[in-house]
Enzyme design. Sequence first.
Site, PDB file in Angstrom:
ATOM      1  N   ASN A 132      -2.425   0.151   6.676  1.00 28.05           N
ATOM      2  CA  ASN A 132      -1.873  -1.095   7.235  1.00 28.05           C
ATOM      3  C   ASN A 132      -0.975  -1.860   6.261  1.00 28.05           C
ATOM      4  O   ASN A 132      -0.910  -3.080   6.274  1.00 28.05           O
ATOM      5  CB  ASN A 132      -2.992  -1.971   7.804  1.00 28.05           C
ATOM      6  CG  ASN A 132      -3.999  -2.404   6.757  1.00 28.05           C
ATOM      7  OD1 ASN A 132      -3.853  -2.046   5.581  1.00 28.05           O
ATOM      8  ND2 ASN A 132      -4.987  -3.175   7.151  1.00 28.05           N
ATOM      9  N   LYS A 156       0.826  -1.213   0.000  1.00 31.45           N
ATOM     10  CA  LYS A 156       0.000   0.000   0.000  1.00 31.45           C
ATOM     11  C   LYS A 156       0.862   1.265   0.000  1.00 31.45           C
ATOM     12  O   LYS A 156       2.081   1.209   0.247  1.00 31.45           O
ATOM     13  CB  LYS A 156      -0.941  -0.051   1.215  1.00 31.45           C
ATOM     14  CG  LYS A 156      -1.973  -1.184   1.114  1.00 31.45           C
ATOM     15  CD  LYS A 156      -2.967  -1.144   2.271  1.00 31.45           C
ATOM     16  CE  LYS A 156      -4.023  -2.228   2.135  1.00 31.45           C
ATOM     17  NZ  LYS A 156      -5.038  -2.175   3.235  1.00 31.45           N
ATOM     18  N   TYR A 175     -12.872  -2.361  -2.848  1.00 34.72           N
ATOM     19  CA  TYR A 175     -13.340  -2.357  -1.452  1.00 34.72           C
ATOM     20  C   TYR A 175     -14.859  -2.170  -1.358  1.00 34.72           C
ATOM     21  O   TYR A 175     -15.351  -1.643  -0.352  1.00 34.72           O
ATOM     22  CB  TYR A 175     -12.607  -1.272  -0.666  1.00 34.72           C
ATOM     23  CG  TYR A 175     -11.167  -1.646  -0.325  1.00 34.72           C
ATOM     24  CD1 TYR A 175     -10.866  -2.848   0.319  1.00 34.72           C
ATOM     25  CD2 TYR A 175     -10.115  -0.787  -0.615  1.00 34.72           C
ATOM     26  CE1 TYR A 175      -9.565  -3.198   0.636  1.00 34.72           C
ATOM     27  CE2 TYR A 175      -8.799  -1.126  -0.290  1.00 34.72           C
ATOM     28  CZ  TYR A 175      -8.540  -2.331   0.333  1.00 34.72           C
ATOM     29  OH  TYR A 175      -7.243  -2.670   0.658  1.00 34.72           O
ATOM     30  N   GLU A 193      -9.391 -10.562  -8.229  1.00 30.50           N
ATOM     31  CA  GLU A 193      -8.506  -9.410  -8.027  1.00 30.50           C
ATOM     32  C   GLU A 193      -7.339  -9.413  -9.020  1.00 30.50           C
ATOM     33  O   GLU A 193      -6.928  -8.346  -9.498  1.00 30.50           O
ATOM     34  CB  GLU A 193      -8.009  -9.391  -6.569  1.00 30.50           C
ATOM     35  CG  GLU A 193      -9.154  -9.087  -5.610  1.00 30.50           C
ATOM     36  CD  GLU A 193      -8.799  -9.187  -4.131  1.00 30.50           C
ATOM     37  OE1 GLU A 193      -7.641  -9.514  -3.796  1.00 30.50           O
ATOM     38  OE2 GLU A 193      -9.695  -8.932  -3.308  1.00 30.50           O
ATOM     39  N   ARG A 226      -2.006 -14.514   4.024  1.00 30.21           N
ATOM     40  CA  ARG A 226      -2.828 -13.902   5.088  1.00 30.21           C
ATOM     41  C   ARG A 226      -2.135 -14.083   6.438  1.00 30.21           C
ATOM     42  O   ARG A 226      -2.144 -13.176   7.274  1.00 30.21           O
ATOM     43  CB  ARG A 226      -4.239 -14.513   5.111  1.00 30.21           C
ATOM     44  CG  ARG A 226      -5.104 -14.206   3.887  1.00 30.21           C
ATOM     45  CD  ARG A 226      -5.535 -12.773   3.760  1.00 30.21           C
ATOM     46  NE  ARG A 226      -6.357 -12.276   4.840  1.00 30.21           N
ATOM     47  CZ  ARG A 226      -7.050 -11.127   4.799  1.00 30.21           C
ATOM     48  NH1 ARG A 226      -7.033 -10.363   3.696  1.00 30.21           N
ATOM     49  NH2 ARG A 226      -7.742 -10.713   5.830  1.00 30.21           N
ATOM     50  N   THR A 274      -5.859  -7.541  10.304  1.00 28.66           N
ATOM     51  CA  THR A 274      -6.190  -6.277   9.633  1.00 28.66           C
ATOM     52  C   THR A 274      -5.775  -5.079  10.491  1.00 28.66           C
ATOM     53  O   THR A 274      -5.185  -4.123   9.984  1.00 28.66           O
ATOM     54  CB  THR A 274      -7.705  -6.217   9.353  1.00 28.66           C
ATOM     55  OG1 THR A 274      -8.060  -7.346   8.554  1.00 28.66           O
ATOM     56  CG2 THR A 274      -8.086  -4.928   8.643  1.00 28.66           C
ATOM     57  N   HIS A 288      -2.107  -5.387   1.227  1.00 26.20           N
ATOM     58  CA  HIS A 288      -3.360  -6.092   0.923  1.00 26.20           C
ATOM     59  C   HIS A 288      -3.032  -7.496   0.428  1.00 26.20           C
ATOM     60  O   HIS A 288      -2.072  -7.680  -0.323  1.00 26.20           O
ATOM     61  CB  HIS A 288      -4.146  -5.372  -0.179  1.00 26.20           C
ATOM     62  CG  HIS A 288      -5.243  -6.233  -0.754  1.00 26.20           C
ATOM     63  ND1 HIS A 288      -6.464  -6.357  -0.142  1.00 26.20           N
ATOM     64  CD2 HIS A 288      -5.268  -7.066  -1.831  1.00 26.20           C
ATOM     65  CE1 HIS A 288      -7.203  -7.233  -0.836  1.00 26.20           C
ATOM     66  NE2 HIS A 288      -6.501  -7.665  -1.867  1.00 26.20           N
TER      67      HIS A 288
HETATM   68  P1  DAT Z   1      -8.036  -6.965   5.080  1.00 26.11           P
HETATM   69  O1  DAT Z   1      -7.251  -5.843   4.446  1.00 26.11           O
HETATM   70  O2  DAT Z   1      -7.300  -7.576   6.227  1.00 26.11           O
HETATM   71  O3  DAT Z   1      -8.535  -7.986   4.086  1.00 26.11           O
HETATM   72  P2  DAT Z   1     -10.727  -5.830   5.111  1.00 26.11           P
HETATM   73  O4  DAT Z   1     -10.904  -6.405   3.744  1.00 26.11           O
HETATM   74  O5  DAT Z   1     -11.790  -6.108   6.132  1.00 26.11           O
HETATM   75  O6  DAT Z   1      -9.331  -6.306   5.752  1.00 26.11           O
HETATM   76  O7  DAT Z   1     -10.563  -4.248   5.038  1.00 26.11           O
HETATM   77  C1  DAT Z   1      -9.885  -3.667   3.951  1.00 26.11           C
HETATM   78  C2  DAT Z   1      -9.125  -2.469   4.444  1.00 26.11           C
HETATM   79  O8  DAT Z   1     -10.021  -1.485   4.979  1.00 26.11           O
HETATM   80  C3  DAT Z   1      -8.170  -2.764   5.600  1.00 26.11           C
HETATM   81  O9  DAT Z   1      -6.962  -3.323   5.154  1.00 26.11           O
HETATM   82  C4  DAT Z   1      -8.009  -1.402   6.211  1.00 26.11           C
HETATM   83  C5  DAT Z   1      -9.401  -0.806   6.061  1.00 26.11           C
HETATM   84  N1  DAT Z   1     -10.162  -1.024   7.285  1.00 26.11           N
HETATM   85  C6  DAT Z   1     -10.773  -2.172   7.669  1.00 26.11           C
HETATM   86  N2  DAT Z   1     -11.388  -2.029   8.851  1.00 26.11           N
HETATM   87  C7  DAT Z   1     -11.155  -0.743   9.232  1.00 26.11           C
HETATM   88  C8  DAT Z   1     -11.509   0.058  10.376  1.00 26.11           C
HETATM   89  N3  DAT Z   1     -12.244  -0.451  11.370  1.00 26.11           N
HETATM   90  N4  DAT Z   1     -11.087   1.334  10.414  1.00 26.11           N
HETATM   91  C9  DAT Z   1     -10.345   1.867   9.406  1.00 26.11           C
HETATM   92  N5  DAT Z   1      -9.982   1.172   8.291  1.00 26.11           N
HETATM   93  C10 DAT Z   1     -10.370  -0.104   8.212  1.00 26.11           C
HETATM   94 MG    MG Z   2      -9.867  -7.782   2.577  1.00 26.28          MG
END
Ligand code: DAT
Ligand code: MG
Length: 135
Positions: free
Chosen positions: A115, A12, A52, A129, A88, A94, A118
Site C-alpha cells: 500500500n 514502500k 510491525y 520510529e 495520515r 490502510t 507508511h
Molecule cells: P497503517 O500502515 O495504515 O498504519 P497498520 O499499522 O495497521 O496500518 O498495518 C501495517 C501494514 O500491514 C499495512 O500498511 C499493510 C499491512 N496490513 C495491514 N492490514 C492488513 C491486512 N488485513 N492484510 C494484509 N496486509 C495488511
Molecule cells: Mg501503522
Amino acid sequence: MPSIEKTFIMIKPDAVRDRKSGLIIDRIERCGLTIERMEKCELDDETVKVHYAHLADKPFFGDLVAFMTSGPVVKMVVSGLGAVSKMRTLMGATNPQDAAPGTIRGDFAIDVNSNVIHGSDSLENAAIEIERFFG
Ligand code: DAT
Ligand code: MG
C-alpha cells in the site's frame, strides 16, 4: 491548535520500484510539510519485524515482512504543523479499497499487501520510529 511535529514516513518497495517516489514527495511538500531527512535504503528482516511487532500474530505477517524487504524503500523525517495526523490524512486508509480518491493510497495503491507508504500513527510512535530508522 496543532504544533510543529516530526513524523516518520516511508515510501514502500512497490512505489520505489514503480518510480512513484517523486510524485509522492510532491504531494507531501504541497501540503506545506517539510522533508527534514531522506534516504533510500534496504530493510533487514529484524527491523521490519520490530517495526510491525503489533501485527506479529496476523496471518499476513510473513507476507508483510517479505514485501517490506523485497526492494529499497525511501525513509523520511517529515515536519510541519500537525504533521502526524496531516500525513495520515494525506496517505488515506490502510486498505486502498477504502482510501479516498485524492489520497496517496487512494491514487497509487490497489492492494492492502502493498500500500505504497507508511506513516507514524501517533506522535509517540513517530519519535520511536525516527529513532529506529535514523538513530
Ligand atoms: P497503517 O500502515 O495504515 O498504519 P497498520 O499499522 O495497521 O496500518 O498495518 C501495517 C501494514 O500491514 C499495512 O500498511 C499493510 C499491512 N496490513 C495491514 N492490514 C492488513 C491486512 N488485513 N492484510 C494484509 N496486509 C495488511
Ligand atoms: Mg501503522
